[in-house]
Write a protein that holds these residues in place. Structure first.
Motif, PDB file in Angstrom:
ATOM      1  N   GLU A  40       0.845  -1.190   0.000  1.00 41.70           N
ATOM      2  CA  GLU A  40       0.000   0.000   0.000  1.00 41.70           C
ATOM      3  C   GLU A  40       0.889   1.252   0.000  1.00 41.70           C
ATOM      4  OE1 GLU A  40      -2.604  -0.224   3.351  1.00 41.70           O
ATOM      5  OE2 GLU A  40      -4.332   0.418   2.171  1.00 41.70           O
ATOM      6  N   THR A  44       1.073   4.015  -2.969  1.00 41.87           N
ATOM      7  CA  THR A  44       0.852   5.435  -2.703  1.00 41.87           C
ATOM      8  C   THR A  44       2.037   6.274  -3.195  1.00 41.87           C
ATOM      9  OG1 THR A  44      -0.430   4.824  -0.753  1.00 41.87           O
ATOM     10  CG2 THR A  44       0.254   7.118  -0.919  1.00 41.87           C
ATOM     11  N   ARG A  45       3.239   5.798  -2.919  1.00 42.54           N
ATOM     12  CA  ARG A  45       4.415   6.562  -3.359  1.00 42.54           C
ATOM     13  C   ARG A  45       4.483   6.611  -4.887  1.00 42.54           C
ATOM     14  NH1 ARG A  45       6.541  10.739  -2.966  1.00 42.54           N
ATOM     15  NH2 ARG A  45       8.735  10.963  -3.494  1.00 42.54           N
ATOM     16  N   GLU A  48       2.168   9.277  -5.983  1.00 42.14           N
ATOM     17  CA  GLU A  48       2.727  10.609  -5.722  1.00 42.14           C
ATOM     18  C   GLU A  48       3.732  10.986  -6.815  1.00 42.14           C
ATOM     19  OE1 GLU A  48       2.365  10.111  -0.846  1.00 42.14           O
ATOM     20  OE2 GLU A  48       4.339  10.084  -1.790  1.00 42.14           O
ATOM     21  N   ILE A  77      -7.630   3.282  -4.986  1.00 44.74           N
ATOM     22  CA  ILE A  77      -6.637   4.202  -4.406  1.00 44.74           C
ATOM     23  C   ILE A  77      -6.041   5.071  -5.523  1.00 44.74           C
ATOM     24  CG2 ILE A  77      -4.393   4.303  -3.214  1.00 44.74           C
ATOM     25  CD1 ILE A  77      -5.240   1.756  -1.685  1.00 44.74           C
ATOM     26  N   THR A 179       5.945   6.672   2.894  1.00 41.21           N
ATOM     27  CA  THR A 179       4.879   7.673   2.788  1.00 41.21           C
ATOM     28  C   THR A 179       3.746   7.231   3.713  1.00 41.21           C
ATOM     29  OG1 THR A 179       3.448   8.857   1.257  1.00 41.21           O
ATOM     30  CG2 THR A 179       3.760   6.524   0.817  1.00 41.21           C
ATOM     31  N   GLU A 180       2.650   7.968   3.706  1.00 38.84           N
ATOM     32  CA  GLU A 180       1.477   7.550   4.486  1.00 38.84           C
ATOM     33  C   GLU A 180       0.494   6.898   3.525  1.00 38.84           C
ATOM     34  OE1 GLU A 180       0.823   7.582   7.733  1.00 38.84           O
ATOM     35  OE2 GLU A 180       2.882   8.309   8.020  1.00 38.84           O
ATOM     36  N   ARG A 182      -2.701   5.852   1.435  1.00 36.67           N
ATOM     37  CA  ARG A 182      -3.867   6.614   1.012  1.00 36.67           C
ATOM     38  C   ARG A 182      -5.136   5.789   1.165  1.00 36.67           C
ATOM     39  NH1 ARG A 182      -2.885   9.704  -4.658  1.00 36.67           N
ATOM     40  NH2 ARG A 182      -1.144  10.822  -3.692  1.00 36.67           N
ATOM     41  N   ASN A 185     -11.195   7.264  -1.966  1.00 41.04           N
ATOM     42  CA  ASN A 185     -12.392   8.081  -1.772  1.00 41.04           C
ATOM     43  C   ASN A 185     -13.509   7.568  -2.680  1.00 41.04           C
ATOM     44  OD1 ASN A 185     -11.805   9.001  -4.342  1.00 41.04           O
ATOM     45  ND2 ASN A 185     -10.796  10.857  -3.598  1.00 41.04           N
TER      46      ASN A 185
END
Ligand SMILES: Cc1cc2nc3c(=O)[nH]c(=O)nc-3n(C[C@H](O)[C@H](O)[C@H](O)COP(=O)(O)OP(=O)(O)OC[C@H]3O[C@@H](n4cnc5c(N)ncnc54)[C@H](O)[C@@H]3O)c2cc1C
Ligand SMILES: Nc1ncnc2c1ncn2[C@@H]1O[C@H](COP(=O)(O)O)[C@@H](O)[C@H]1O
Lengths: 245, 322
Positions: A40, A44-45, A48, A77, A179-180, A182, A185
């Motif tokens: 994950e 996410t990275r 980004e 995501i 990273t954090e 994501r 949504n």
């Protein structure tokens, strides 16, 4: 920038681990599956990076149809598209071979894996994949920046940190801190339904290893309590009685 | 079977896990009638090289190429795989450290060798070649049969005994044929905390959780760790809140450790935390809540306030060591 992220589907961290079929199969009854937490971070990275520089993020999963909810979550995501290699992921060597077979023809600039799967904890896919594709592999990265076709990364080493730079293409494995993660949504979830998820068959290769049985650690014998006012006696017990310090 | 052991070193000094790997490899070689061969990459002096023979290495191959002073997985893997071929090794033993993990997969792919990592048992060679490894972050074990001709074993540090078995090993100095293509990765900077024991190698670990209230109280963890020669660790929220560096976070999504002794202070014992520490040989939990789940996983427990209990323990530990 064309990025491939290796996504594995693993039991949720709160899962109670049990086995069936005479301890030869992991018991999936009642187990919730998730995207491996490190994967994950890798995903996410990757997003980004492509959001800043343009490009696509493809995910690849070696797994049977039941892994698709996690693959869809990856799309929700933000991954551009997804590939599923239709085979049971039995060991890291086999998984890496399948991913290498797909990646060979695609010309990815960057391939990210997780540091390890929280299920089988082998932590070997990145190295195997690097060698199979003839690419460098950088394990346990905690940061990655890409500029002019060169990746600058920090990675964990035994007892410290290392800063490395490397020309693309390369394979790297994500460590926490990268990273954090994501959370998808609503728009992402809707979009994921129609994003391409390609299923390919596994390439025939000989398995180099097989899990023949599982076992659980022996149960603890029960805690021996020491009264708080006698706390100092802990040291004596550890030193004299069980001779561990 | 000839067994090749990757003898990991840092700045010319072998690690404890390296000697564990030598002893482990020597046992396999003896059982199967082969040689235990140590591969040393990078600059190590003869006195240190000779240490490997005291733990059972029959032969020491030292590749002293300038270029190998920086650890680049591609080049290291290439050299180790070449030595394995030259020496007819059917088993490769590598410590499952960050360094070992970085090359194990690459070596396996080069040799088309099956690989097991996180290995916690000697191989069972009665029929086939079977080893036990940790899976599900310490929540279970798997017995894996490796069927390829060559096998790569990445063994868990602090699991196997270091055994004296002095031999008069030859030291063969060789040079490796490496080109620029073997060094695509460029190590820009290495920063190692010196004088500190890496968490994965520590025999004793003292760990703190949210129960300690804030980073200003970490002297309670550090003082005990120092007195016991232990490494400090912490729970996930503690590193998430930046009370402590991420490198100290243990658990399912942190570092998995198996020290001889794990002392947990003000940590509740959530399943994800236990997953990374439950293989420790002895566990001590200190928590003011008698219902804290850690007490179910611990061997010794103190139900009490860390701020009252810890100073007493620290004092006793200091007295013991002095
Ligand atoms: C996907 C996922 C992965 C995770 N991975 C990890 C992981 O790898 N590692 C990890 O640690 N956690 C992990 N967690 C978090 C885990 O679920 C717990 O939230 C966490 O371990 C709790 O940390 P803690 O015990 O320090 O804090 P708390 O749960 O807040 O516990 C603090 C404890 O301190 C005690 N206490 C309070 N004051 C005192 C005092 N004065 N003296 C003595 N005791 C006191 C309390 O009784 C309590 O038991 C993960 C969670 C998720 C969802
Ligand atoms: N079945 C799989 N499908 C896709 N990627 C995987 C699979 N298994 C492992 N990986 C990747 O390899 C990493 C390391 O896994 P492992 O070597 O199994 O611990 C994971 O974090 C994933 O990124």
């Amino acid at each position: 920038m064309k990025i491939l992220v290796c996504l594995s589907n693993v039991p949720d961290t709160t899962s109670k681990i049990t086995f069936t079929d005479n301890n030869t199969k992991f018991n999936t009854a009642g187990v919730q599956f998730i995207i491996n937490p490190y994967d994950e971070l890798a995903l996410t990275r990757a997003l980004e990076i492509t959001e800043k520089q343009g490009g696509t993020v493809t995910t690849i999963t070696v797994g049977l149809p039941e892994t698709e909810p996690s693959i869809r979550k990856g799309l929700a995501i933000g991954a551009t598209d997804a590939v599923r290699v239709n085979a049971e992921a039995t060991d890291a060597y086999f998984v890496a071979e399948q991913i290498a077979a797909y990646a060979k023809a695609e010309g990815f600039d960057l391939i990210l894996t997780g540091r390890e799967g929280i299920d089988y904890n082998s932590g070997q896919v990145a190295g195997l994949l690097g060698e199979m594709l003839g690419l460098p592999s950088v394990n346990v990265i905690t940061s990655i920046e890409i500029e002019n076709g060169i990746a600058t990364m920090e990675r964990d080493i035994d007892g410290g940190k290392e800063k490395v730079s490397c020309k693309l293409p390369l394979v790297a494995s994500a460590q926490k801190e990268l990273t954090e993660p994501r959370i998808p949504n609503m728009r992402g979830i809707m979009a994921a339904r129609t994003k391409p998820l390609k299923v390919v068959e596994a390439t025939g290769s000989e398995k180099t290893s097989a899990t023949v049985a599982f076992d659980l650690p022996p149960a603890k014998g029960g805690v021996k309590l020491i009264a708080p006012e006698d706390a100092a006696s802990l040291i004596g017990i550890l030193h004299n009685d069980i001779k561990i310090i | 079977m000839n067994v090749l052991i990757f003898a990991e070193q840092i700045d010319g000094i072998f690690k404890k896990s390296t000697f564990e790997a030598i002893s482990y490899g020597n046992d396999i070689a003896k059982k199967t009638g082969g040689q235990a061969i140590a591969a040393v990459l990078g600059l190590v002096d003869n006195a240190h090289l000779a240490e490997l023979a005291t733990y059972g290495a029959d032969k020491i191959i030292h590749v002293n190429n300038d270029k190998l002073s920086a650890f680049v997985p591609e080049s290291y893997a290439k050299v180790v795989a070449e030595i394995a071929n030259n020496e007819n090794a059917s088993v490769l033993v590598i410590s499952n450290t960050y360094t070992g993990k970085s090359i194990a997969g690459r070596v396996a792919a080069k040799l088309k060798a099956g690989i097991a990592s996180g290995v916690i048992s000697a191989p069972d060679t009665a029929s086939g070649f079977k080893v036990r490894r940790g899976v599900f972050s310490g929540k279970a074990f798997a017995d894996v049969n490796i069927s390829s001709a060559i096998k790569v074993l990445a063994i868990t540090p602090n699991t196997f005994d270091i055994k004296q078995d002095a031999k008069s090993a030859d030291i063969a100095e060789i040079s490796a044929d490496l080109s620029d293509a073997d060094f695509i990765t460029n190590i820009v900077e290495v920063s190692r905390v010196t004088g500190k024991i890496p968490l994965t190698e520590a025999e004793v670990v003292v760990s703190g959780g949210r129960g300690l209230k804030g980073p200003e109280n970490w002297h309670l963890i550090e003082d005990l760790a120092n007195a016991l020669g232990a490494a400090p660790a912490c729970s996930k929220p503690v590193s998430d809140m930046h009370w402590r560096p991420h490198s100290e976070h243990v658990g399912q999504t942190g570092i998995t450790i198996k020290p001889n002794l794990y002392i947990a202070v003000g940590i509740s014992g959530a399943i994800q935390h236990l997953a990374g520490v439950s293989s420790s040989k002895v566990i001590v939990a200190i928590n003011k809540d008698p219902e804290a789940p850690f007490f179910k996983a611990a061997d010794y427990g103190i139900v009490g306030d860390a701020f009252e209990v810890m100073p007493k323990i620290i004092e006793a530990a200091k007295a013991l060591k002095s």
